[in-house]
Design a protein around this motif. Structure first.
Motif, PDB file in Angstrom:
ATOM      1  N   GLU A 114      34.190 112.706 100.050  1.00  0.00           N
ATOM      2  CA  GLU A 114      34.833 113.587  99.067  1.00  0.00           C
ATOM      3  C   GLU A 114      35.778 114.574  99.738  1.00  0.00           C
ATOM      4  N   ARG A 115      35.390 115.011 100.934  1.00  0.00           N
ATOM      5  CA  ARG A 115      36.199 115.993 101.645  1.00  0.00           C
ATOM      6  C   ARG A 115      37.486 115.355 102.156  1.00  0.00           C
ATOM      7  N   ARG A 116      37.358 114.132 102.669  1.00  0.00           N
ATOM      8  CA  ARG A 116      38.519 113.523 103.302  1.00  0.00           C
ATOM      9  C   ARG A 116      39.439 112.845 102.295  1.00  0.00           C
ATOM     10  N   PRO A 139      39.756 112.950  98.403  1.00  0.00           N
ATOM     11  CA  PRO A 139      39.266 113.550  97.153  1.00  0.00           C
ATOM     12  C   PRO A 139      39.323 112.610  95.950  1.00  0.00           C
TER      13      PRO A 139
END
Lengths: 157, 157
Positions: free
Chosen positions: B140-142, B144
């Motif tokens: 999710e962080r890398r 989105p």
DNA sequence: GTCTGCATACTCGGATAAGAGCTGTCCGAGTAGCTTAGG
DNA sequence: CCTAAGCTACTCGGACAGCTCTTATCCGAGTATGCAGAC
């Protein structure tokens, strides 16, 4: 993991103990450990191909260490027997998913692959830190008469 | 290592993303990744037997996570697919050597076995520290928009 | 309109084949050392 | 007695089968859904 790895490591430690004066044949190792001689020979051949052992044919022939025991790591032996491939093989299944970038190398981009590689890295680092010399020293420290018994069962005189 | 491990980890991460409202069938996963559906189903069955997933038969059935993603480690998934045995199996070949003590358990006494187990220990520790929740958060962080794409390809509405 | 029974399609689950890789075996090429015959 | 040629036995090295495990497939048991008919 191949059973040959265990055999190969023990043989390397034994060769570190017996020294470079005499070569030890596969048949002698097989007799010592109760293993199939021809198959053990096959495993030791792999170590020769990897540059860990040298082999000498003919009477009084056999195998010797190709370099100092302190320069042979457990990882070297495992790679020689099993090959250099990682256990976890990323097949880049993310490439087939909708929205994937076909030009991307998911082997290094995929976070699952990354996590698995991180684990294998510490595994290999641990194996790389352990050398045949370390094992030999640990054996001598714990069981002082073991080297004598080893030489007696592997060398001729 | 089995190819099923890679598939299983990806499926678990996907299930963490899609959530518990809907179950995802093996056929849907297979379509997403271009994998043989029946064989993938077999791997997911192993995860059910291990208590990592729950399965629901019939229409709108499929697989769900059996517990929170933070409670599912990479090691759990690997053990479910590959079994709990260590990669290196000590066959206690030292028992056959002259001067050996037959009553001794060389699986824990043998220094070669000990070194190999030490390496596997750090390997497993690393895999135990990585959970499905961590992977989901990292994705999710890398990337989105990846969760949206995942839900779109796995859920019906 | 509402309820009930039924047919349908979809799911997992286990039983059943094909293929690859590990395990094991056998035989040939080459070499060191012993034997034996000659000087 | 010394030398040298030949022979023997022993070694590795690679080519050849057997077997286990991974991979892959198929079909059956069970269930939620949607439909049709009766009330």
């Amino acid at each position: 993991m191949n059973a040959g790895v265990e055999w190969a490591v023990h043989c390397c430690v034994d060769l570190a103990i017996t020294g470079q004066d005499q070569a030890v044949s596969a048949a002698r190792f097989a007799a010592r450990y109760g293993l199939p001689a021809a198959y053990l020979n096959k495993q030791l051949q792999a170590l020769v191909r990897a540059g860990i052992l040298t082999s000498t044919p003919g009477p009084r022939g056999g195998f010797r260490l190709a370099r100092r025991p302190s320069k042979i790591t457990l990882l070297d032996v495992i790679v020689a027997i099993e090959g250099a491939d990682d256990a976890f093989q990323c097949t880049q299944i993310l490439k087939a998913t909708p929205g994937a970038d076909p030009s991307l190398d998911y082997q290094s981009y995929c976070l699952v692959s990354k996590a698995m590689r991180a684990a294998e890295l510490v595994y290999r680092r641990e194996l790389k830190a352990q050398t045949i010399a370390h094992l030999k020293a640990a054996v001598e420290r714990r069981t002082p008469n073991a080297p004598t018994l080893t030489r007696r069962s592997l060398t001729v005189d």
